[in-house]
Design an enzyme around this catalytic site. Structure first.
Site, PDB file in Angstrom:
ATOM      1  N   LYS A  18       0.896  -1.230   0.040  1.00 30.64           N
ATOM      2  CA  LYS A  18       0.187  -0.088  -0.156  1.00 30.64           C
ATOM      3  C   LYS A  18       0.863   1.401  -0.007  1.00 30.64           C
ATOM      4  CE  LYS A  18      -1.243   1.580   4.314  1.00 30.64           C
ATOM      5  NZ  LYS A  18      -1.199   2.942   4.518  1.00 30.64           N
ATOM      6  N   ASN A  19       2.010   1.123   0.783  1.00 29.11           N
ATOM      7  CA  ASN A  19       2.769   2.501   0.862  1.00 29.11           C
ATOM      8  C   ASN A  19       3.862   2.534  -0.200  1.00 29.11           C
ATOM      9  OD1 ASN A  19       1.291   3.114   3.246  1.00 29.11           O
ATOM     10  ND2 ASN A  19       2.922   2.463   4.598  1.00 29.11           N
ATOM     11  N   CYS A 112      -3.714  12.818  13.133  1.00 27.60           N
ATOM     12  CA  CYS A 112      -4.599  11.503  12.881  1.00 27.60           C
ATOM     13  C   CYS A 112      -4.439  10.759  14.418  1.00 27.60           C
ATOM     14  CB  CYS A 112      -4.078  10.736  11.797  1.00 27.60           C
ATOM     15  SG  CYS A 112      -2.389   9.624  12.106  1.00 27.60           S
ATOM     16  N   ARG A 117       1.568  14.679  12.894  1.00 30.64           N
ATOM     17  CA  ARG A 117       2.012  14.361  11.429  1.00 30.64           C
ATOM     18  C   ARG A 117       1.894  15.384  10.619  1.00 30.64           C
ATOM     19  NH1 ARG A 117      -0.373   8.799   9.832  1.00 30.64           N
ATOM     20  NH2 ARG A 117       1.044   8.732   8.298  1.00 30.64           N
ATOM     21  N   ARG A 394      -8.345  -0.174   5.301  1.00 29.05           N
ATOM     22  CA  ARG A 394      -7.263   0.833   4.570  1.00 29.05           C
ATOM     23  C   ARG A 394      -6.089   0.360   4.097  1.00 29.05           C
ATOM     24  NH1 ARG A 394      -7.068   6.261   7.420  1.00 29.05           N
ATOM     25  NH2 ARG A 394      -5.858   6.698   5.616  1.00 29.05           N
TER      26      ARG A 394
END
Ligand code: EPZ
Length: 414
Positions: A18-19, A112, A117, A394
């Site tokens: 995903k990243n 978050c 962040r 997610r």
């Protein structure tokens, strides 16, 4: 819903990272020609990034795990609040949009669950390349009407998406850019490989110093992204915590050496039977091991929650230090509800084990915390019901089908 106590057996194949998919999709904005991407996991964050690209004017075609992006016509160089608020990695379009269009308007991601962040380092890096920025009404506006120019950029703190954002800006800047104190994650290297296929001139990705010689334009390319090292680590821990015998396939062991070392030190049997596969056997006796999260190639913060779940089953006490984010222990009180013995002291958690876990109703707070609750549920006696499980969707593609395929008694309730 998970019925615990079943040792996992058999095989699980991991999906694309995903990243890696997120920056790689953003990179498609850098060229007017189509880019074909493979092994893109169809998880929620990816769908959000695809919506962002379409909002900018790109045409996105999804066919299973193959995604084709045609950013021939960028009409809105912006990332709107309604999308950014659901996924902070949306800031990854900032660099590409400024590089391609000479301007960008990106909603500043709010905080978050795991921490503030901010993206101040992304913005500072772009300013070094000549962008003029201002923040207004919750948006970062960046302008470089005469294009970006190369520069030496030093990141005060190692930032993964900051490095990726800047790399994507530098490839079209006039002249040479040197990025110092760059992130070394495999996902940064994967992005660089795509950019090089698109015609970029990059050296040193994966090391602390990345050199980029700007080019005037990039062309289309085809690229299959790397497997997800965090998903791989999560499944290895699932095999260990359930006392099973599990083969994880389609992975890249090189990307998670720190975790493999910790699991071996804890007494988990791990081997690499063939290329791209890892076999894990949980033989019950686990020793407590300390862990401190660091930037890659150190122990990944994205595996900290999962490792903590495992340490609740280990003999002795394990000290887990979270150096990357300021609030990434939210899984601890939920694990405690299941019977774990965890004491939080600032940035460190002391896990005393082994403790018998019993199934309970628990609440997921963020993506990796949810994964740790699933792992604890596999080891617990009785039923565990995880609420707000959308967090896990997610970043984990079909996690319950993959675990059920290895014998776990897990299902999604209404
Ligand atoms: C990436 O987030 C990952 N996300 C995260 O994975 C991962 O936890 C993190 O790197 C650390 O490995 C993606 O790649 C999409 P950072 P990123 O910038 O880039 C501070 C998951 O579960 N910082 O490396 O946002 C920041 O607050 C997610 O898949 C600034 O202060 O992380 C943090 O404390 C969670 N200013 C530290 O640096 C900035 O401008 C490292 O953050 C940028 C970052």
């Amino acid at each position: 819903m998970i019925q615990g106590g079943v040792p996992l057996q058999g095989e699980i194949a991991v999906s694309g990272a995903k990243n890696s998919a997120l920056p790689v999709l953003a990179a498609c904005l850098l060229t007017a020609e189509p880019v074909v991407l493979d092994r893109i996991p169809p998880v929620r964050d990816i769908a959000t990034m695809e919506k962002l690209l379409e909002h900018a004017g790109a045409r996105v075609t999804v066919d299973g795990e193959r995604v084709t992006v045609d950013a021939g016509d960028i009409r809105h160089a912006e990332a709107p609040y309604n999308l950014v608020k659901t996924m902070r990695a949306s800031s990854l379009v900032l660099g590409p949009l400024v590089a391609r269009c000479g301007r960008a308007r990106v909603s500043v991601p709010g905080g978050c669950a795991i921490g503030a962040r901010p993206i101040n380092l992304h913005v500072a890096g772009l300013e070094r390349l000549g962008a003029v920025t201002r923040q207004e009404h919750g948006y970062i506006e960046a302008e470089a009407p005469h294009g970006l120019h190369g520069a030496e950029v030093y990141f005060d703190r190692i930032t993964v998406t900051g490095t990726e954002d800047l790399l994507m800006a530098a490839v079209l800047a006039q002249g040479e850019t040197i990025i110092r104190n760059a992130a070394r994650e495999p996902e940064v290297v994967d992005l660089a490989e795509l950019l090089i296929k698109m015609g970029a001139n990059i050296e040193g990705a994966g090391t602390p110093v990345i050199r980029v010689k700007g080019v005037s334009k990039l062309h289309g390319a085809a690229h299959a992204i790397i497997p997800d090292r965090i998903e791989t680590g999560t499944f290895l821990i699932a095999g260990a915590i359930s006392g099973g015998d599990l083969l994880v396939t389609g992975c890249q062991p090189e990307h998670l050496r720190a975790l493999l070392g910790k699991l071996a030190n804890a007494g988990v049997e791990i081997c690499e039977p063939t290329a791209g596969a890892l076999r894990v056997r949980g033989n019950g006796l686990l020793k407590s091991i300390d862990a401190t999260t660091e930037e890659h190639p150190g122990f990944a913060t994205d595996l900290q929650a999962q490792f903590m779940a495992l340490m609740t089953q280990a003999e002795g006490s394990s000290i887990i230090k979270e150096n990357i984010f300021e609030n990434r222990f939210m899984h601890a009180p939920e694990l405690t509800r299941m019977g774990a013995n965890i004491r939080i002291e600032g940035r460190q958690a002391i896990v005393a084990g082994p403790t018998r876990l019993s199934g309970a109703q628990v609440i997921a707070s963020d993506l990796r915390a949810s994964a740790s609750l699933v792992l604890a549920g596999l080891a617990a006696q009785g039923e565990t019901l995880i609420d707000r499980v959308y967090h896990i969707d997610r970043g984990y593609y079909q996690i319950e089908a993959k675990l059920a395929g290895a014998g776990a008694r897990i299902r999604r309730t209404a």
